[in-house]
Design a protein around this motif. Structure first.
Motif, PDB file in Angstrom:
ATOM      1  N   UNK A 139     104.748  67.283  29.975  1.00 37.53           N
ATOM      2  CA  UNK A 139     105.033  68.282  28.949  1.00 37.53           C
ATOM      3  C   UNK A 139     105.766  67.575  27.815  1.00 37.53           C
ATOM      4  N   UNK A 140     105.090  67.333  26.691  1.00 36.58           N
ATOM      5  CA  UNK A 140     105.701  66.535  25.624  1.00 36.58           C
ATOM      6  C   UNK A 140     106.900  67.216  24.967  1.00 36.58           C
ATOM      7  N   UNK A 141     107.122  68.508  25.276  1.00 39.88           N
ATOM      8  CA  UNK A 141     108.253  69.193  24.655  1.00 39.88           C
ATOM      9  C   UNK A 141     109.360  69.526  25.643  1.00 39.88           C
ATOM     10  N   UNK A 142     109.256  69.046  26.880  1.00 37.33           N
ATOM     11  CA  UNK A 142     110.253  69.377  27.901  1.00 37.33           C
ATOM     12  C   UNK A 142     111.650  68.955  27.444  1.00 37.33           C
ATOM     13  N   UNK A 143     112.650  69.788  27.749  1.00 36.67           N
ATOM     14  CA  UNK A 143     114.020  69.437  27.384  1.00 36.67           C
ATOM     15  C   UNK A 143     114.772  68.928  28.606  1.00 36.67           C
ATOM     16  N   UNK A 144     115.731  68.043  28.353  1.00 36.12           N
ATOM     17  CA  UNK A 144     116.618  67.592  29.419  1.00 36.12           C
ATOM     18  C   UNK A 144     117.987  68.194  29.162  1.00 36.12           C
ATOM     19  N   UNK A 145     118.771  68.354  30.220  1.00 36.09           N
ATOM     20  CA  UNK A 145     120.100  68.954  30.072  1.00 36.09           C
ATOM     21  C   UNK A 145     121.020  68.391  31.145  1.00 36.09           C
ATOM     22  N   UNK A 146     122.287  68.842  31.116  1.00 37.50           N
ATOM     23  CA  UNK A 146     123.320  68.218  31.944  1.00 37.50           C
ATOM     24  C   UNK A 146     122.984  68.227  33.438  1.00 37.50           C
ATOM     25  N   UNK A 147     122.679  69.417  33.989  1.00 40.82           N
ATOM     26  CA  UNK A 147     122.423  69.493  35.434  1.00 40.82           C
ATOM     27  C   UNK A 147     121.181  68.684  35.803  1.00 40.82           C
ATOM     28  N   UNK A 148     120.251  68.598  34.873  1.00 42.69           N
ATOM     29  CA  UNK A 148     119.030  67.818  35.116  1.00 42.69           C
ATOM     30  C   UNK A 148     119.358  66.332  35.198  1.00 42.69           C
ATOM     31  N   UNK A 149     120.209  65.887  34.273  1.00 40.07           N
ATOM     32  CA  UNK A 149     120.586  64.469  34.299  1.00 40.07           C
ATOM     33  C   UNK A 149     121.312  64.141  35.611  1.00 40.07           C
ATOM     34  N   UNK A 150     122.211  65.065  36.031  1.00 34.62           N
ATOM     35  CA  UNK A 150     122.936  64.836  37.284  1.00 34.62           C
ATOM     36  C   UNK A 150     121.977  64.815  38.470  1.00 34.62           C
ATOM     37  N   UNK A 151     120.975  65.703  38.448  1.00 35.73           N
ATOM     38  CA  UNK A 151     119.986  65.718  39.532  1.00 35.73           C
ATOM     39  C   UNK A 151     119.289  64.381  39.634  1.00 35.73           C
ATOM     40  N   UNK A 152     119.113  63.765  38.475  1.00 35.29           N
ATOM     41  CA  UNK A 152     118.429  62.478  38.437  1.00 35.29           C
ATOM     42  C   UNK A 152     119.321  61.359  38.965  1.00 35.29           C
ATOM     43  N   UNK A 153     120.540  61.247  38.389  1.00 40.72           N
ATOM     44  CA  UNK A 153     121.326  60.054  38.751  1.00 40.72           C
ATOM     45  C   UNK A 153     121.927  60.152  40.152  1.00 40.72           C
ATOM     46  N   UNK A 154     122.064  61.381  40.679  1.00 40.98           N
ATOM     47  CA  UNK A 154     122.676  61.471  42.010  1.00 40.98           C
ATOM     48  C   UNK A 154     121.769  60.871  43.093  1.00 40.98           C
ATOM     49  N   UNK A 155     120.471  60.826  42.827  1.00 40.39           N
ATOM     50  CA  UNK A 155     119.579  60.181  43.793  1.00 40.39           C
ATOM     51  C   UNK A 155     119.877  58.680  43.838  1.00 40.39           C
ATOM     52  N   UNK A 156     120.169  58.108  42.650  1.00 36.67           N
ATOM     53  CA  UNK A 156     120.513  56.686  42.600  1.00 36.67           C
ATOM     54  C   UNK A 156     121.855  56.417  43.275  1.00 36.67           C
ATOM     55  N   UNK A 157     122.814  57.358  43.098  1.00 37.35           N
ATOM     56  CA  UNK A 157     124.110  57.186  43.754  1.00 37.35           C
ATOM     57  C   UNK A 157     123.911  57.184  45.270  1.00 37.35           C
ATOM     58  N   UNK A 158     123.033  58.071  45.726  1.00 40.75           N
ATOM     59  CA  UNK A 158     122.721  58.119  47.159  1.00 40.75           C
ATOM     60  C   UNK A 158     122.101  56.801  47.621  1.00 40.75           C
ATOM     61  N   UNK A 159     121.168  56.280  46.802  1.00 42.11           N
ATOM     62  CA  UNK A 159     120.489  55.026  47.138  1.00 42.11           C
ATOM     63  C   UNK A 159     121.505  53.888  47.279  1.00 42.11           C
ATOM     64  N   UNK A 160     122.429  53.830  46.321  1.00 41.71           N
ATOM     65  CA  UNK A 160     123.432  52.758  46.380  1.00 41.71           C
ATOM     66  C   UNK A 160     124.300  52.882  47.623  1.00 41.71           C
ATOM     67  N   UNK A 161     124.653  54.140  47.957  1.00 39.97           N
ATOM     68  CA  UNK A 161     125.494  54.343  49.139  1.00 39.97           C
ATOM     69  C   UNK A 161     124.752  53.907  50.400  1.00 39.97           C
ATOM     70  N   UNK A 162     123.460  54.286  50.486  1.00 38.94           N
ATOM     71  CA  UNK A 162     122.670  53.906  51.661  1.00 38.94           C
ATOM     72  C   UNK A 162     122.568  52.388  51.760  1.00 38.94           C
ATOM     73  N   UNK A 163     122.349  51.751  50.613  1.00 33.69           N
ATOM     74  CA  UNK A 163     122.169  50.303  50.644  1.00 33.69           C
ATOM     75  C   UNK A 163     123.455  49.573  50.994  1.00 33.69           C
TER      76      UNK A 163
END
Lengths: 418, 297
Positions: free
Chosen positions: A305-329
């Motif tokens: 969707x070329x017009x999709x918007x990003x917002x705060x909770x969306x950004x957190x949803x994204x980076x928290x997966x990486x935080x989880x990955x780092x913790x697992x590793x």
């Protein structure tokens, strides 16, 4: 997306057989026992699905990116996606399914506080880990939850002084939806307003979903305030901003300064109604860095969707997966206990800047920002903290960084009473 | 003070807009039409879609919405309501079902969502309609800033009330409808085609809801659930005004609007809502048939 156990066993058996028979056809792809499974639980249907679907998408995108770059501990990550249907009871049932039946140690879940409170007992009893991406009202100190959204002090501790000093506005009219989040936000606001030499002329609430703003806006008009602090949420926001303009108020003289109005609400109300008003969030789509621009682009491509918007909770949803990955590793272990122990102290360069999960309370240090809404529906960042701010979930009750209420040992309830 | 009274008047006119159609379907025909709020919603979506795809303004959308919802109302009458005349509770359940169907149809973009097709202006999200320049902003009246759009809503609702009154009391259709209201069997015995008149009246009531929806779209959020709270307010007005009485509905929406506006100004909207409910309950206890009533079916 989700499978029941029998289907899963048969498909994984079939795939395993296939992999043995024809290893060249499936190069590098990992299936069945070779994947790490995580739960994803947001609403796919119902009134909240408009926001929560974007959170699911952001989570899926992070997982897809992680898988493309080699996965976690050499294994691919597989999301088990469930639908909370905008209903706290369904959230509880689905969380039980993910944690108890599917035995998933980690779940990325929940947007509203109501749904988080509904799933909390499941995670605490079963000692599973919940990654929660939304800004919320604080007043919680679960040792099974990693909170990656803002708490009140990260939205207000920069906002109120900035309104008073930079905008020169001193008389606040506080308005919110009638439930816990706006009321806690108002409590913190009042402390900060008094500390910075301002005053508040009113503290008013409307039912959730209320769409008749005639009387309230009229009251704002005659209250003699010079700034409106809005903690109004959901579809009420749109009716509010529209009525505000229709009754002849302008954000130039009497700006609305909001804590919940994000890119999504602005798009839904029509940007012309919000031009000139302010919002405080740690993340805006308009953050002008290569990292964020690439993030927005990747997200738009991911959801097609070329017009999709990003917002705060969306950004957190994204980076928290990486935080989880780092913790697992770091822990070399996917169990909930290992993840929860290792996630404290993890830092990640998120699209909006550096974020760190604090060891003490498993909340996340974020960088508060203030944006002024423009005619194109985007925020122009007018103020940003020089560095991430320490999260204080109990700031309304006197918590400071030197005197934490929420500690690794749990909530110090003696301090709360004192 | 003037702005408080004006807000009260405006709240009353919004109530009246929704209640006018109900006054006909419930009042005149004895059908508890739970799908009335969905007619308002369809009207609002008509405004959204016509402005999105045809470039229509708010004014141009009004007749279109009237037609769309009137036709939909006609279809509902022919398919569902027609079979249920005289069974008040069954109409409630059946039209409630219809209401849910309509809501979901909009939410799922009439089924296109299943095929992964998203239609701008439909779906579960929030929509909006922009106001033309001349309807935005305010004008001064005795030192108070009065919203142009709210004044416009008051004018339209008064005009629609007058139109409805004319239809009911100055046309042969209205005379036949009033005869059916008093006694349907006797009216049928006198040669009135009750099936036809009922269908037309239902369509007209639904059409009014559609126009109300267009006006709501101008200052409220448009989304699939928007009609549900409105139908509750509409029934409050009709029940308090007296079932079947047009003047009762007009008066009770004015009274409830003012009570709401004044209480909200003195305390807040949540208390105001409680007081509105209290007043309606008191009126029903004191006059079970509402403020204005006469013996009917």
């Amino acid at each position: 997306m989700s499978m029941n156990r029998r289907q899963f066993l048969t498909t994984s058996a079939a795939l395993a057989g296939g992999a043995i028979a024809a290893p060249a056809i499936l190069p590098g792809a990992a299936f069945g026992a070779d994947t790490i499974k995580v739960g994803v639980l947001f609403s796919q249907t119902g009134g909240l699905s408009i926001v929560e679907r974007s959170l699911t998408d952001a989570t899926r995108m992070a997982i897809a990116e992680i898988n493309a770059s080699g996965g976690v501990l050499g294994k691919q990550v597989e999301a088990v996606i469930e639908d909370g249907a905008s209903d706290p009871k369904t959230f509880n049932e689905k969380a039980s399914k993910l944690v108890i039946q599917d035995r998933l140690p980690t779940v990325f879940a929940c947007y509203t506080s109501a749904s988080r409170k509904a799933v909390l007992p499941v995670f605490e009893k079963r000692k599973a880990a919940l990654f929660y991406p939304t800004y919320y009202e604080g007043f919680e100190c679960s040792k099974n939850v990693v909170y990656t959204g803002a708490v009140p002090n990260q939205q207000l501790s920069n906002f109120i002084p900035w309104i008073i000093k930079t905008l020169g506005k001193k008389k606040f009219f506080i308005v919110g939806s009638n439930y816990i989040y706006p009321r806690e936000m108002a409590k913190v606001s009042k402390i900060l307003i008094e500390k910075n030499g301002g005053e508040y002329v009113a503290d008013e609430y409307l039912e959730l979903g209320h769409s008749e703003w005639g009387s309230m806006v009229n009251k704002i008009k005659s209250s003699g305030c010079d700034v409106v602090l809005s903690n109004v949420v959901g579809d009420s926001v749109i009716a509010f901003y529209r009525e505000f303009k229709n009754q002849g108020l302008s954000h130039e003289q009497l700006p609305i300064c909001a804590t919940v109005t994000s890119e999504i609400e602005i798009a839904a109300m029509g940007a012309e109604y919000a031009v000139g008003s302010y919002t405080s969030f740690p993340y805006f789509q308009a953050i002008d860095t290569p990292a964020n621009k690439s993030f927005v682009e990747r997200y738009r491509k991911f959801v097609n969707d070329p017009k999709a918007v990003t917002h705060h909770a969306l950004e957190s949803s994204y980076f928290q997966v990486y935080l989880w990955k780092q913790a697992v590793e770091q822990a070399k272990d996917t169990s909930a206990a290992a993840v929860l122990a290792a996630v404290g102290g993890q830092s990640f360069d998120a699209p909006g800047g550096k974020v760190t999960v604090e060891k003490e309370n498993l909340h996340t240090a974020l960088t508060p920002r203030i944006a002024q809404w423009q005619a194109d529906g985007q925020g122009k960042i007018v103020d940003a903290y020089p560095e991430p701010v320490f999260p204080l979930p109990y700031v309304a009750y006197g918590e400071t960084q030197q005197n934490l209420f929420c500690t690794p040992a749990g909530l110090d309830s003696a301090k709360l009473k004192g | 003070m003037i702005d408080t009274i004006f807000i009260g008047l405006s709240l009353g006119s919004v109530l009246l807009l929704v209640a006018l159609g109900l006054a006909i379907t419930y009042g005149a025909m004895g059908v508890i039409n739970m799908a009335h709020g969905e007619m308002v919603m369809i009207g609002a979506y008509t405004a959204v879609l016509t402005s999105l795809y045809l470039g229509f303004g708010l004014i141009a959308a009004m007749p279109v919405a009237f037609l769309v919802t009137a036709l939909l109302g006609l279809a509902i009458e022919k398919l569902v309501v027609r079979r249920l005349y005289g069974r008040l509770l069954d109409t409630l359940l059946a039209t409630w079902g219809v209401a849910i169907l309509i809501q979901q149809a909009v939410r799922l973009s009439f089924g296109l969502a299943f095929f992964g097709i998203t239609v701008a202006g439909l779906g579960p999200g929030l929509q909006n309609v922009s106001l033309p320049e001349w309807l935005g902003g305010t004008f001064s009246l005795a030192g108070s800033q009065i919203s142009v759009y709210r004044s416009f809503i008051i004018l339209v609702s008064v005009a629609l009330a007058a139109l409805t009154w004319g239809l009911m009391y100055r046309t042969s259709f209205g005379m036949q409808l009033r005869a059916i209201m008093r006694n349907p069997q006797m009216a049928a015995a006198c040669g009135i085609d009750t099936a036809r008149i009922n269908a037309l009246a239902f369509a007209y009531g639904s059409g009014l809801a559609g126009v109300a929806g267009v006006l709501m779209a101008g200052f409220k959020t448009v989304f699939p659930d928007m009609g549900t709270p409105m139908v509750v307010d509409g029934f409050l007005v009709v029940v308090m005004g007296g079932v079947g009485s047009l003047i009762g509905s007009i008066l009770s929406s004015a009274i409830l609007g003012q009570i709401n506006g004044l209480t909200a100004a003195v305390s807040n909207d949540i208390i105001a809502r409680a007081i509105v409910f209290a007043v309606v309950i008191a009126v029903i206890i004191w006059r079970p048939k509402g403020l204005f009533s006469y013996k009917g079916r």
